[in-house]
Design an enzyme around this catalytic site. Structure first.
Site, PDB file in Angstrom:
ATOM      1  N   PRO A 197      38.227  44.815  60.795  1.00 34.22           N
ATOM      2  CA  PRO A 197      37.164  44.539  61.925  1.00 34.22           C
ATOM      3  C   PRO A 197      37.432  43.716  63.107  1.00 34.22           C
ATOM      4  O   PRO A 197      38.354  42.540  62.675  1.00 34.22           O
ATOM      5  CB  PRO A 197      35.906  44.010  61.282  1.00 34.22           C
ATOM      6  N   GLY A 198      37.458  43.904  64.068  1.00 31.83           N
ATOM      7  CA  GLY A 198      37.571  43.070  65.320  1.00 31.83           C
ATOM      8  C   GLY A 198      38.339  43.729  66.475  1.00 31.83           C
ATOM      9  O   GLY A 198      39.115  44.606  66.294  1.00 31.83           O
ATOM     10  N   ASP A 258      33.213  31.054  59.652  1.00 34.71           N
ATOM     11  CA  ASP A 258      33.472  32.535  59.983  1.00 34.71           C
ATOM     12  C   ASP A 258      33.198  33.386  59.024  1.00 34.71           C
ATOM     13  O   ASP A 258      33.904  34.358  58.703  1.00 34.71           O
ATOM     14  CB  ASP A 258      34.882  32.492  60.690  1.00 34.71           C
ATOM     15  N   ASP A 298      35.038  36.243  70.955  1.00 32.33           N
ATOM     16  CA  ASP A 298      35.445  36.709  69.624  1.00 32.33           C
ATOM     17  C   ASP A 298      37.005  37.414  69.570  1.00 32.33           C
ATOM     18  O   ASP A 298      36.882  38.408  68.751  1.00 32.33           O
ATOM     19  CB  ASP A 298      34.417  37.337  68.836  1.00 32.33           C
ATOM     20  N   HIS A 353      39.708  33.905  67.493  1.00 33.86           N
ATOM     21  CA  HIS A 353      40.866  33.576  66.464  1.00 33.86           C
ATOM     22  C   HIS A 353      42.275  33.618  67.041  1.00 33.86           C
ATOM     23  O   HIS A 353      42.655  34.186  67.931  1.00 33.86           O
ATOM     24  CB  HIS A 353      40.650  35.122  65.695  1.00 33.86           C
TER      25      HIS A 353
END
Length: 421
Positions: free
Chosen positions: A321-322, A153, A303, A63
């Site tokens: 999240p992430g 996504d 990611d 991203h």
């Protein structure tokens, strides 16, 4: 003119599956010769027995904060992080603001990429308008603009729409990346179904949230020849399904943190381990590693997902999240998998470089003479993950203020490039 002779550096060639040691000659930051016949007078001789010389990395999907979310990550800091992590080929998801659902946002982003940047940036075009899963984008127009493929996504379960998309993309020669995930089945689950999740009081997400859409995608794959890439596989059951019956044009990837952590690691409720899909059980993690070893899962994706402090430092269930990873994935995976002999060095590099390139329809990176396209990695150096050491503007990582072993050598081509952005 600075000449450096690297004595007995470890050369990795994942394309030809070769792992050997040799003396290597560098001129400034260019690879001049392997096993040189002559050494220039005054060349600096370096014991490189702990170093790895290999092709640069290819990240399948990450991203970008820019455009639209520059407080999280700017294009400059993103490029610097990629360069610090040895990621030369960076492929961004279309979920920027505006969404890359027509050529204009991609063309605007291209104009902002510094011509001196070591990392090369490409994007996935949105499969549906606004990445909302309702109506298809102008796929042919996006393909003509140079996107690497198409991806929303998000978990898509409108199967007639997915089938039409796969049919329309077929003549365009681009892959479609699909995340096998059913948000309706997932509800608000934030931890993989297990006794550990129950004990921790975390809302569970069932394995079938991934496997039911996975089976549907595999059935659709039998009706088209479009290359399909399965993103973010996270369960042992998914690996079992693919091992039994995987169509030829289907590839798969796992996100790097799912190879290093499992649901038991949520005991301290670190919001930096709040991921989608959630971390699996120990059996899931082992199956994913075995999937990489056997080739059932071809690639490891980084990611990279930059988020603000305020978006992470809340309760575990409320955290977005992430996690970031462009400059952390290589040392963490080397430390956690290669050093512990879960994967060989060649297996790791194949999954981070050769396989992602092939999935994208690109020529895999190779070591080439008189080129700056290589990674020089010191597997022995230890460094702390802090504000001072990270190039990314974001700091949402479970390795925050911890030590990692392994880092690019300071005179690697990408490092000097990364410091300029």
């Amino acid at each position: 003119m600075v000449w450096r002779l690297l004595r007995q550096v470890r050369l990795l060639d994942p394309v030809n599956r070769q792992d050997q040691r040799a003396d290597v000659l560098l001129e400034e930051d260019q690879l001049v010769a392997i096993a040189p016949a002559a050494i220039p007078p005054g060349a600096e001789v370096i014991d490189a027995s702990d170093w790895v010389l290999a092709p640069p990395l290819v990240d399948l999907y990450s991203h970008s904060g820019e455009p639209g979310y520059e407080a999280r990550e700017t294009l400059d800091s993103l490029l610097a992080a990629a360069a610090a992590g040895g990621v030369q080929y960076l492929n961004l998801l279309p979920t920027t603001e505006p969404v890359i659902d027509d050529p204009a946002p991609w063309q605007a982003l291209q104009r902002q990429i510094p011509p001196t940047a070591w990392s090369q940036v490409r994007v996935w075009g949105a499969l549906t308008q606004g990445c909302k899963g309702a109506a298809l984008t102008n796929l042919a127009e996006l393909a003509a603009s140079g996107v690497v493929g198409f991806c929303d996504d998000r978990g898509l379960t409108h199967w007639p729409l997915v089938q039409r998309a796969l049919t329309y993309v077929q003549p365009l020669g681009k892959p479609v990346a699909l995340w096998p995930f059913d948000p309706a089945l997932a509800a608000k689950g934030v931890a993989r179904h297990s006794g550990v999740a129950t004990r921790l009081g975390l809302v569970e997400q069932l394995v079938c949230c991934e496997t039911i859409p996975l089976l549907a995608i595999l059935e659709l794959a039998r009706t088209v020849s479009t290359p399909i890439h399965l993103m973010r596989l996270s369960t042992a059951r998914s690996v079992e399904i693919l091992a039994k019956d995987k169509p030829e044009q289907v590839s798969a990837s796992v996100c790097w943190l799912h190879l290093l952590f499992e649901v038991e690691d949520l005991a301290n409720y670190d919001p930096n381990l709040r991921l989608d899909p959630p971390l699996g059980t120990a059996r899931d993690r082992q199956a994913l590693i075995e999937g990489i070893k056997t080739g059932i899962i071809e690639a490891i994706a980084i990611d990279h997902t930059p988020l603000l402090y305020e978006e992470k430092m809340v309760s575990f269930a409320e955290a977005l999240p992430g996690a970031i990873g462009l400059e952390l994935a290589l040392p963490a995976l080397w430390q956690g998998l290669v050093a512990k002999e879960y994967l060989s060095a060649l297996q790791l590099w194949h999954a981070l470089s050769t396989a992602p390139a092939r999935i994208l329809g690109l020529e895999p990176p190779r070591l080439e003479l008189h080129s700056r396209n290589f990674v020089l990695f010191d597997s022995s150096v230890t460094w702390a993950v802090t504000h001072q050491s990270l190039r990314s503007r974001a700091h949402n990582t479970p390795f925050w203020q911890q030590s990692l072993r392994g880092q690019l050598v300071p005179f690697s081509p990408s490092i000097s490039s990364g410091r300029t952005h």
